[in-house]
Design a protein around this motif. Structure first.
Motif, PDB file in Angstrom:
ATOM      1  N   ARG A 242       0.821  -1.206   0.000  1.00 55.65           N
ATOM      2  CA  ARG A 242       0.000   0.000   0.000  1.00 55.65           C
ATOM      3  C   ARG A 242       0.859   1.261   0.000  1.00 55.65           C
ATOM      4  O   ARG A 242       0.404   2.334  -0.377  1.00 55.65           O
ATOM      5  N   SER A 243       2.130   1.149   0.409  1.00 56.13           N
ATOM      6  CA  SER A 243       2.988   2.334   0.486  1.00 56.13           C
ATOM      7  C   SER A 243       3.410   2.818  -0.891  1.00 56.13           C
ATOM      8  O   SER A 243       3.705   3.998  -1.083  1.00 56.13           O
ATOM      9  N   GLY A 244       3.487   1.903  -1.856  1.00 58.99           N
ATOM     10  CA  GLY A 244       3.982   2.259  -3.179  1.00 58.99           C
ATOM     11  C   GLY A 244       5.483   2.463  -3.223  1.00 58.99           C
ATOM     12  O   GLY A 244       6.029   2.906  -4.237  1.00 58.99           O
ATOM     13  N   ALA A 245       6.162   2.115  -2.125  1.00 58.97           N
ATOM     14  CA  ALA A 245       7.597   2.383  -2.021  1.00 58.97           C
ATOM     15  C   ALA A 245       8.464   1.173  -2.342  1.00 58.97           C
ATOM     16  O   ALA A 245       9.672   1.309  -2.512  1.00 58.97           O
ATOM     17  N   LEU A 246       7.870   0.001  -2.406  1.00 59.00           N
ATOM     18  CA  LEU A 246       8.665  -1.224  -2.455  1.00 59.00           C
ATOM     19  C   LEU A 246       8.811  -1.743  -3.876  1.00 59.00           C
ATOM     20  O   LEU A 246       7.894  -1.662  -4.697  1.00 59.00           O
ATOM     21  N   ASP A 247       9.982  -2.315  -4.144  1.00 58.11           N
ATOM     22  CA  ASP A 247      10.199  -3.024  -5.400  1.00 58.11           C
ATOM     23  C   ASP A 247       9.547  -4.395  -5.313  1.00 58.11           C
ATOM     24  O   ASP A 247       9.202  -4.877  -4.233  1.00 58.11           O
ATOM     25  N   ILE A 258      10.594  -2.002   6.703  1.00 60.54           N
ATOM     26  CA  ILE A 258       9.689  -1.139   7.468  1.00 60.54           C
ATOM     27  C   ILE A 258      10.154   0.305   7.394  1.00 60.54           C
ATOM     28  O   ILE A 258       9.346   1.230   7.207  1.00 60.54           O
ATOM     29  N   THR A 259      11.458   0.532   7.528  1.00 59.45           N
ATOM     30  CA  THR A 259      12.006   1.884   7.434  1.00 59.45           C
ATOM     31  C   THR A 259      11.717   2.501   6.077  1.00 59.45           C
ATOM     32  O   THR A 259      11.372   3.685   5.972  1.00 59.45           O
ATOM     33  N   LYS A 260      11.820   1.709   5.042  1.00 56.57           N
ATOM     34  CA  LYS A 260      11.568   2.212   3.682  1.00 56.57           C
ATOM     35  C   LYS A 260      10.118   2.659   3.539  1.00 56.57           C
ATOM     36  O   LYS A 260       9.844   3.718   2.977  1.00 56.57           O
ATOM     37  N   CYS A 261       9.193   1.854   4.060  1.00 57.13           N
ATOM     38  CA  CYS A 261       7.770   2.220   3.995  1.00 57.13           C
ATOM     39  C   CYS A 261       7.493   3.465   4.821  1.00 57.13           C
ATOM     40  O   CYS A 261       6.789   4.383   4.388  1.00 57.13           O
ATOM     41  N   ALA A 262       8.038   3.525   6.035  1.00 57.94           N
ATOM     42  CA  ALA A 262       7.785   4.648   6.936  1.00 57.94           C
ATOM     43  C   ALA A 262       8.424   5.927   6.410  1.00 57.94           C
ATOM     44  O   ALA A 262       7.845   7.011   6.520  1.00 57.94           O
TER      45      ALA A 262
END
Length: 280
Positions: A242-247, A258-262
């Protein structure tokens, strides 16, 4: 009295937590991901009493052993739902009662993350408890009613996990074993090993992230472990970002993930605030 509106700046400035389900086959190293989380600010909710893989991890642990005890921990960790009647689990009355036993909930301020391992075991506890409740017996014959027991199981599990998901400002990680089976069309599918179908079906809607820790094979025959994070993936694993941040594939480091999402949320908050100031 003015309407208690929370402005966009206030909402975006709030400390938020990543709510995540970590799936994987037995033995793939799900519990060992605890070692990637900060020892001083992570609380390990150990439901399996199988912490051999993390015996050298020096963080704090709690070990509930029954479903009612787990519910008590949930309301203490996440706080009450003031909309519920006093007799309901997770109500204000339930919270007040638990605080008399465990003390001031301010002691939880040191924790940024709750690591709950595992939902597989928890669902078995809940089912065993549900089978002893009035809903698990036929009103007409008094005999056990399996459908009633499983209905109660689903409602209880989703209620508790949703309550814990509402722990504001905390990261919450739910761990579960992932099973592989064949569906009615002889196709390979993956399903969380959780008693009953309701929890497994509804859990992805409760959390922000669903990641599968898997062994990925390359074209040359070698393999490596990685988190599968996208719903559309070539492996068929359950996943959601849901974050749209992950590969699609992320390194098997839960703390870094978790740090990447936050961090993405904080960056979005800062950009939104700056845009608001510029527009004003």
């Amino acid at each position: 009295m003015a309407l208690p509106i929370i402005t966009a700046e206030q909402r975006l400035a709030e400390r938020t937590g990543v709510k995540l389900v970590l799936l994987g086959r037995a033995g793939v190293g799900k519990t060992s991901q605890l070692k990637t989380l900060p020892e001083v600010s992570t609380l390990f909710v150990d439901l399996e009493a199988g912490d051999l893989a993390v015996k050298d991890w020096r963080g704090d642990t709690i070990r509930p052993t029954t479903w009612p005890e787990f519910r008590d921990y949930v309301v203490f960790l996440a706080g009450p739902n003031r909309a519920l009647p006093a007799e309901a689990p997770f109500s204000q009355a339930h919270f007040d009662h638990v605080c008399q036993r465990y003390g001031d909930p301010a002691q939880l301020d040191k924790y940024d993350c709750y690591f709950v391992d595992s939902l597989t075991v928890l669902s078995r506890w809940c089912l065993a408890w549900a089978k002893t409740q009035p809903q698990a017996f036929s009103e007409r014959t008094g005999k056990p009613d399996t459908r009633g027991a499983y209905g109660l199981l689903g409602a209880e599990m989703i209620g508790a996990l949703t309550q814990l998901q509402h722990a504001r400002g905390k990261h919450v990680v739910f761990v579960a074993i992932l099973d592989e089976r064949l569906d009615d069309f002889n196709r390979k599918v993956f399903q969380p090993q959780i008693e009953g179908s309701k929890t497994a079906n509804e859990l992805p809607g409760v959390v922000d992230e669903v990641v599968t820790l898997a062994e990925i094979k390359t074209e040359d025959g070698t393999s490596f472990r990685a988190f599968v994070t996208h719903n559309l993936n070539p492996y068929g694993y359950p996943a959601k970002d849901r974050s749209g941040a992950l590969d699609l594939l992320e390194p098997p480091d839960l703390g870094a993930l978790i740090t990447k999402c936050a961090t993405t949320h904080r960056s979005f908050s800062s950009e939104s605030n700056e845009q608001h100031r510029t527009t004003a």
